[in-house]
Design a protein around this motif. Structure first.
Motif, PDB file in Angstrom:
ATOM      1  N   ASN A   4       4.347  23.744 -31.303  1.00 24.56           N
ATOM      2  CA  ASN A   4       3.074  24.066 -30.670  1.00 24.56           C
ATOM      3  C   ASN A   4       3.263  25.173 -29.651  1.00 24.56           C
ATOM      4  O   ASN A   4       4.279  25.210 -28.942  1.00 24.56           O
ATOM      5  N   PRO A   5       2.312  26.113 -29.558  1.00 23.52           N
ATOM      6  CA  PRO A   5       2.442  27.188 -28.576  1.00 23.52           C
ATOM      7  C   PRO A   5       2.414  26.622 -27.164  1.00 23.52           C
ATOM      8  O   PRO A   5       1.793  25.582 -26.913  1.00 23.52           O
ATOM      9  N   PRO A   6       3.076  27.262 -26.222  1.00 25.97           N
ATOM     10  CA  PRO A   6       3.092  26.764 -24.844  1.00 25.97           C
ATOM     11  C   PRO A   6       1.689  26.813 -24.244  1.00 25.97           C
ATOM     12  O   PRO A   6       0.885  27.686 -24.552  1.00 25.97           O
ATOM     13  N   LEU A   7       1.415  25.851 -23.386  1.00 26.10           N
ATOM     14  CA  LEU A   7       0.117  25.809 -22.719  1.00 26.10           C
ATOM     15  C   LEU A   7       0.087  26.820 -21.579  1.00 26.10           C
ATOM     16  O   LEU A   7       1.128  27.135 -20.986  1.00 26.10           O
ATOM     17  N   PRO A   8      -1.101  27.347 -21.265  1.00 28.38           N
ATOM     18  CA  PRO A   8      -1.184  28.422 -20.269  1.00 28.38           C
ATOM     19  C   PRO A   8      -1.011  27.963 -18.828  1.00 28.38           C
ATOM     20  O   PRO A   8      -0.957  28.795 -17.920  1.00 28.38           O
ATOM     21  N   ALA A   9      -0.951  26.670 -18.567  1.00 25.90           N
ATOM     22  CA  ALA A   9      -0.796  26.180 -17.201  1.00 25.90           C
ATOM     23  C   ALA A   9       0.156  24.993 -17.184  1.00 25.90           C
ATOM     24  O   ALA A   9       0.394  24.353 -18.208  1.00 25.90           O
ATOM     25  N   THR A  10       0.707  24.713 -16.019  1.00 29.04           N
ATOM     26  CA  THR A  10       1.619  23.582 -15.851  1.00 29.04           C
ATOM     27  C   THR A  10       1.204  22.766 -14.633  1.00 29.04           C
ATOM     28  O   THR A  10       0.654  23.305 -13.661  1.00 29.04           O
TER      29      THR A  10
END
Length: 482
Positions: A4-10
């Motif tokens: 899965n592509p990385p999410l834009p926030a953490t």
């Protein structure tokens, strides 16, 4: 299969609030003016923590005989903090504390910054410190009044936006509305008892600017309540969830909640600046017509958005019936019933019941958590297609709202003619951050957004943090980083 592509926030843990409770904590409520939060616990106490140094400031005990399930700060109070608490002992407590004690230290009154003060209520209902002294600090919190009326556990409570009304709900399937008479003697009057729910009422939440109350229940419904003339009644019943509705929250008002394209998050669709402005203006116009939306979460693991449908506008060119038997429309009684529909369902990321959902009044982001211990953050964005090509695909739901009278003027054949509403730019919700096992192996019971000011920041530069409350007795403060 590609990952899965990385999410834009953490989400990163800023700090736990210390020390934690030794028993389950249910809910945390941010103070409307001060950098404080109140946390209610199964140990029959309410703890007041600082959001600046994350330390315990005071512990309120003695007001309830069983677990304190909910708490809420009264808004728009000057010079004083007023906290309502709801308990499994079927009672509601109201506590008061003057804000003028001591000197200001780091934005918190001196007696708050000083450390851990326990406030206890003795058998006569008077407030005293551990040593029974009469110092200002011993009288930090005053137990003002106990509201008694529910037959079973009080699950949730909330103050109206003006602070004059307090709504409470219970396992006894009822919702009570109490009025604070503000007469200097801590008197409250019961103004309504609503019993239309057929199951435990789990949550109540007030509209951000109107005296309209939303409730969620074990009967899988969401109900909306308003006052009509001199009595409160149901104006809509929203059906769609296939399980207990644990929490219902309102969207904020104002331009901050209008969804915008975010190129950094990968949501830009290449629209020109003029087109983006047009879409935002169209969205705002419709938003002003329908008012804030609702978000709900359920035992069915779904999170749903509900939108009020605007009443049809009368066609000024339509002819009206005339004659000696005609009744002028100006005296026709208007129906207070409202029509709501399910306008979106957020991406499913929870494996178990979703207990709590929070809609940021500042950023428009939604956060959720529940039995799986996971925290999920969602962002709303415009669909990547020209608005002219968009089609309405809103999911439909059964809404028990009946129009008792026609909205708008009728023509000679009794047909209501309404102006066509402008097409609304479509939006969709995206997951931007996930944090698993936020409280280890324990369930997370509640999540909320709270403003926080670091030392060195100027007024108005506060950051918004997430606060989670869990079965492990811990309350944790999270920072969203993009």
């Amino acid at each position: 299969m590609s990952p899965n592509p990385p999410l834009p926030a953490t989400l990163s843990l800023l700090s736990p609030l210390t020390p934690p409770s030794l028993e389950r904590t249910w809910l945390t409520s941010p103070h409307p003016r001060l950098p404080l939060v109140a946390t209610c616990s199964a140990d029959k106490t309410v703890r007041i923590y600082s959001l600046q140094n994350f330390n315990l400031l005071s512990t309120i005990t003695g007001g309830h005989k069983r677990s304190v399930r909910s708490c809420a700060w009264k808004p728009l109070v000057k010079g004083e903090s007023v906290l309502a608490t709801g308990s499994f002992d079927a009672t509601v407590g109201v506590w008061r504390r003057w804000d003028g004690y001591g000197n200001e230290i780091d934005g918190i009154n001196g007696d708050y910054a000083g450390g851990n003060m326990e406030v206890n209520v003795n058998g006569e209902g008077e407030v005293g410190g551990e040593g029974g002294g009469e110092s200002d600090e011993d009288e930090e919190w005053r137990f003002a009044v106990l509201l008694d009326g529910h037959d079973s556990e009080v699950k949730s409570l909330a103050w109206s936006p003006a602070g004059s009304l307090l709504a409470t709900c219970s396992r006894d399937k009822s919702i009570w509305i109490w009025e604070d008479l503000d007469d200097g003697d801590n008197n409250f009057e019961t103004v309504a008892v609503m019993q239309e729910h057929s199951g435990d009422v789990k949550w109540v939440s007030w509209h951000p600017s109107e005296e309209c109350l939303a409730s969620g229940s074990y009967d899988d419904t969401i109900r909306l309540w308003r006052e009509d003339v001199d009595d409160w009644g149901q104006v809509a019943c929203l059906r769609g969830h296939a399980g207990t509705v644990w929490c219902v929250e309102w969207e904020g008002e104002g331009e901050s909640t209008i969804p915008t394209a975010n190129a950094e998050a990968g949501s830009s669709d290449g629209a020109s600046e003029d087109e983006t402005t047009r879409r935002n203006n169209t969205w705002l116009e419709r938003h002003n017509q329908t008012g804030p939306r609702l978000v709900s979460c359920s035992d069915d693991r779904t999170i749903r958005i509900w939108t009020k449908q605007p009443r049809p506008r009368a066609n000024p060119h339509a002819s009206s019936s005339t004659g000696p038997g005609a009744i002028p429309s100006i005296i026709r009684p208007a129906s207070i019933d409202e029509t709501w529909s399910e306008s979106a369902q957020l991406p499913g990321r929870h494996d178990l019941s979703v207990y709590s959902v929070a809609w940021s009044k500042r950023s428009g982001l939604i956060a959720s958590t529940g039995a799986d211990g996971r925290i999920v953050v969602y962002q709303e964005r415009f669909v990547e297609e020209p608005p002219a090509a968009a089609t309405t695909t809103e999911a439909k739901t059964d809404v028990d709202a009946h129009m008792d009278g026609a909205d708008g003027d009728a023509d000679g054949n009794g047909q209501v003619q309404a102006e066509e509403q402008p097409s609304l730019p479509r939006t969709e919700w995206h997951v931007i951050a996930i944090f698993d096992a936020a409280h280890g192996i324990y369930e997370v019971n509640h999540i909320c957004w709270a403003p926080r000011v670091d030392r060195g920041r100027k007024e108005g530069e506060e950051e918004e943090v997430l606060v989670s409350t869990g079965d492990d007795g811990c309350v944790k403060v999270w920072r969203l980083e993009r």
